[in-house]
Design a protein around this motif. Structure first.
Motif, mmCIF file in Angstrom:
data_model
loop_
_atom_site.group_PDB
_atom_site.id
_atom_site.type_symbol
_atom_site.label_atom_id
_atom_site.label_comp_id
_atom_site.label_asym_id
_atom_site.label_seq_id
_atom_site.Cartn_x
_atom_site.Cartn_y
_atom_site.Cartn_z
ATOM 1 N N VAL A 86 6.217 -8.123 -7.241
ATOM 2 C CA VAL A 86 7.423 -9.052 -7.874
ATOM 3 C C VAL A 86 7.009 -9.534 -9.013
ATOM 4 O O VAL A 86 5.485 -9.893 -9.312
ATOM 5 C CB VAL A 86 7.582 -10.234 -6.746
ATOM 6 N N ASP A 87 7.601 -9.666 -10.081
ATOM 7 C CA ASP A 87 7.283 -9.911 -11.648
ATOM 8 C C ASP A 87 7.598 -11.279 -11.734
ATOM 9 O O ASP A 87 6.610 -12.146 -12.609
ATOM 10 C CB ASP A 87 7.863 -8.989 -12.674
ATOM 11 N N ARG A 88 8.180 -12.144 -10.923
ATOM 12 C CA ARG A 88 8.543 -13.614 -11.251
ATOM 13 C C ARG A 88 9.398 -13.993 -10.109
ATOM 14 O O ARG A 88 10.109 -13.434 -9.333
ATOM 15 C CB ARG A 88 9.298 -13.880 -12.499
ATOM 16 N N PRO A 89 9.152 -15.467 -9.751
ATOM 17 C CA PRO A 89 9.931 -15.930 -8.446
ATOM 18 C C PRO A 89 11.298 -15.749 -8.599
ATOM 19 O O PRO A 89 11.856 -15.570 -7.549
ATOM 20 C CB PRO A 89 9.426 -17.493 -8.967
ATOM 21 N N SER A 90 12.044 -15.886 -9.749
ATOM 22 C CA SER A 90 13.547 -15.632 -9.648
ATOM 23 C C SER A 90 13.610 -14.129 -9.144
ATOM 24 O O SER A 90 14.906 -14.100 -8.684
ATOM 25 C CB SER A 90 14.056 -16.056 -11.021
ATOM 26 N N ASN A 91 13.096 -13.356 -9.274
ATOM 27 C CA ASN A 91 12.998 -12.172 -8.571
ATOM 28 C C ASN A 91 12.472 -11.793 -7.202
ATOM 29 O O ASN A 91 12.444 -10.678 -6.747
ATOM 30 C CB ASN A 91 12.405 -11.015 -9.662
ATOM 31 N N GLY A 92 11.841 -12.967 -6.749
ATOM 32 C CA GLY A 92 11.286 -12.838 -5.556
ATOM 33 C C GLY A 92 11.882 -13.886 -4.606
ATOM 34 O O GLY A 92 12.968 -14.132 -4.412
ATOM 35 N N VAL A 93 11.037 -14.998 -4.475
ATOM 36 C CA VAL A 93 11.145 -15.980 -3.319
ATOM 37 C C VAL A 93 12.277 -16.970 -3.852
ATOM 38 O O VAL A 93 12.908 -17.405 -2.808
ATOM 39 C CB VAL A 93 9.819 -16.616 -3.246
ATOM 40 N N LEU A 94 12.617 -16.863 -4.829
ATOM 41 C CA LEU A 94 13.633 -18.099 -5.233
ATOM 42 C C LEU A 94 14.969 -17.375 -5.523
ATOM 43 O O LEU A 94 15.743 -17.998 -6.268
ATOM 44 C CB LEU A 94 13.168 -18.595 -6.774
#
Lengths: 493, 493
Positions: B388-396
């Motif tokens: 995952v490169d950043r939270p908006s592409n992941g947990v968020l």
């Protein structure tokens, strides 16, 4: 939390629910899939039932008892006045009667629409008879023990603080003068009629520009098309509708400006009153004063129509009108017609006065529903000089009576009277207004109305807010003077 | 009136009010003036407060006590089951806790949106911690004394009759097979990517045609644009939204077909159930089975995409795709990506399974919110093979947890599993379906779904309606077999 805080928290929720119920009406007239109608009926009834239960909630009486008004400021006392009136009204009408009225008027609207389509008053008469009987019963419950008449009590729903006798005096003074002016105009040479085909998309584009020029705030509003133009909602969500007819662009433009007047009133109310009883226009008459002054005294003025003429040339090219003066005369042309909503500024009030007299007679029992059609036709011929050709152009033209709106019609003319008063005062306050209007700039006019009328919302009584704005008690003289001057000039009489 | 009649009359009004509340959401996402937001918040809260009061109304318990279920038919008993469950649920959660959850999740949505925009999970973590704690408290209240787990109780809100253990077994069987298939596909040669610019008005015209071809009834529905596509409403007013992106017409078309699946379910319910507990889709899983089978098994089939290819050529001219086979492979291309809602048919469920495991761990306390981001990233890398490169592409990326939707995610995959079962049975029942689909005619497929699933509304339990339609208990095998066959063929593996 004090009792006042509790009451206001409860009321705030009620106001929010009333906004939701109102928006259902907007949805129905604009975006609702047509097959949704039966379900929508149940949704609206459910919302009404919730709102009714809140209006008669026994806690309101407890809170009202517990509150000491002298501890409140002007705003608090005004809120209390509104809440108390609504609660008293709801408490006076037995639930069973309210339910019967809701049921009968809901069905009556359909019966009326069918009778109108069939041009058959007899098909509507029994239903109207029932409505009148129920409204008379309701009016009696509302008036009981208060030393006021049944019709006074009905008026209170739309114009609190105005009695039938006040209107009788005012309208009695208006009618002969309007008839006289109308007769003179009909003998004079009429302006030409607008001809041509006007692209409807271009009408909508110009109508949106007009709305913005009259100060309608589209961040808290929107414009859609509907069969009958209306304004809907208060506070931060005030939507208007308009309509287009390729042969009659004025219908679109002046419907829009009229509804913008209503909407601007709602948008102009002090934001501190949001979702409180002060956060709505204070009465139908004051509301109509705003829509009418936007539409007529400003929108149909020589100065503003000069700007509109240029805009129409930009939008539609040369449309066969030579100059601004001719355009102004076309806009204000007085034409024969049967329909109130299509009537010009001069004749409109004669349509209203006819209804006011007939509905008072119906409520008092002086006139029977079985005699209504003949009474309408006689009165129409007396006032207009020609005969009603069919019921849909006469007694069946308006929806109001079918849905139990008795006491509503006179607020249209009262609004015109108020608009006359406000216009007189505004012209004194803004001596150079025409220079602005000629540039399409209404901001000084709408700003004056906002500061003197709109911002107050429900803070003052209807007549009081007009009197404060004008510096004197309202009366019919300014409206008459304005109409006489305007039409004498246009018709060269 | 019997107690049952009274209960149903009360319930009918509640259902109507719920429709009104739901339509406020539609309005907000489509036509609401943006400046209306603060007022709208109060309107929605007021509606929620009315609905909550009705759900806990003590008369419901009285009516339920007075009714003898054995005197009722199947429909009556099913109504009772729904009403009882809703009432028990409302009664189990203390009003104070429900109010706290409403308040916290309402604010949390804003906090989540800001954190996502800033790509900062730490900014959201304390709020999520609070949401998890409140939902755990709620789950405990719902589960108390019933011998079920907290997560089972959460599931009941979305998928009554399905326990966490059922899903664990099903998802445990799915995950290795999906991973294996995904790995094989990633090693094979990928189809080309769609390129070009596609006029958005033409997309909307074709999307409307698609909706009608899938049986969406526009006399009781409408299509608007919104940022996130959704379906809204039940009964006679079921509206959908879609979106357009000039570079990605499939987003528009398949969003539409997906939402038409949801909407057709609501429109397909027996009209006798209008505004009753049976008049809505029975669960999120069954709902998703309809949207997914419309979108994937029908809409992304070789036969139907053949027709769509021709429609797109008519709408956009030659858009650089050689033939139907290539078009089919492009439509079903498996691409790397981080976002669940953009995932293809093959990988979508891996996204869901990740969330299912993490949210159960959060609810049980095995995982702390402070460790959630790391746990997400580890699991993602394990399942997808890249970081995952950043939270908006992941947990968020998803709104669900912020608004307290815990137990909701697994219904997406359950819906896919149900769609797999229904598709298998439907193909047996309709052996010549592909010939219809190749002509763009979905009526046999949607008719079969209407008769076997949709028309029942809430009459049967979710799992029961699928089992009846398929003639056997639902399981993951048909979905897996379908995916393996489809992607083996497309990717030549």
């Amino acid at each position: 939390m004090t009792a006042y805080d509790d009451l206001m928290a409860f009321q705030r929720e009620t106001e929010a629910l009333a906004q939701v119920a109102g928006r259902l009406g907007w949805d129905q007239e604009t975006v609702m899939p047509r097959g949704a109608a039966p379900q929508r009926g149940e949704e609206m009834a459910a919302m009404e039932s919730v709102l009714h239960a809140r209006r008669v909630d026994p806690r309101i009486a407890d809170w009202l008892t517990a509150i000491e008004p002298s501890n409140l400021d002007d705003v608090g006392r005004a809120n209390l006045r509104h809440i108390k009136r609504d609660h008293d009204r709801a408490a006076r009408v037995p639930a069973e009667l309210a339910a019967r009225i809701a049921r009968v008027t809901s069905a009556a609207q359909g019966t009326w629409a069918e009778a109108r389509a069939a041009d058959d008053f007899a098909a509507f008469a029994p239903t109207l008879d029932e409505v009148i009987a129920l409204k008379r019963e309701e009016g009696a419950a509302l008036a009981e023990g208060r030393g006021i008449g049944i019709y006074d009590a009905m008026l209170e729903d739309y114009e609190p603080g105005t009695a039938a006798a006040d209107l009788e005096a005012m309208f009695g003074a208006l009618r002969p003068k309007l008839s006289e002016l109308r007769a003179a105009v009909r003998e004079a040479e009429a302006p030409p009629v607008l001809e041509g085909v006007f692209d409807e998309a271009a009408q909508m584009a110009l109508t949106s520009k007009l709305a913005r020029h009259f100060g309608y705030d589209l961040t808290t509003g929107r414009i859609d098309k509907a069969v009958h133009p209306f304004s809907s909602g208060s506070g931060l969500d005030v939507r208007i509708t308009t309509r287009t007819n390729a042969l009659d662009p004025f219908n679109c433009f002046y419907s829009t400006v009229h509804e913008v007047g209503h909407a601007a009133y709602e948008q102009g109310i002090d934001s501190a009153y949001l979702l409180t009883p002060l956060g709505r226009g204070v009465s139908m008459g004051v509301h109509e004063s705003q829509s009418r002054i936007y539409e007529n005294q400003i929108g149909r003025s020589r100065a503003f129509t000069g700007w509109l003429f240029g805009e129409m040339k930009d939008a539609f090219g040369d449309f066969g009108v030579a100059d601004e003066d001719t355009f102004y005369r076309i806009v204000n042309r007085v034409s024969d017609g049967f329909i109130r909503t299509e009537a010009d500024e001069l004749q409109y009030n004669l349509h209203v006065l006819l209804r006011f007299d007939l509905e008072r007679a119906l409520m008092s029992g002086d006139l029977q529903v079985s005699d209504l059609e003949a009474a309408w036709n006689d009165r129409f011929e007396a006032d207009f000089g020609y005969k009603v050709d069919r019921p849909s152009n006469g007694v069946l033209q308006d929806v109001h009576w079918s849905v139990g709106l008795l006491g509503y019609f006179p607020t249209y003319t009262l609004g015109n009277v108020y608009a006359g008063c406000l216009h007189e005062a505004m012209r004194v306050a803004l001596p150079d207004l025409d220079a602005d209007l000629a540039r399409g700039d209404t901001s000084a006019a709408t700003g004056w109305l906002r500061n003197n009328v709109q911002k107050h919302g429900g803070l003052y009584a209807p007549r009081e807010v007009i009197a404060k704005a004008c510096g004197q008690e309202p009366g019919e003289a300014p409206l008459l003077a304005y109409l006489e001057k305007k039409f004498a000039q246009i018709y060269d009489i």
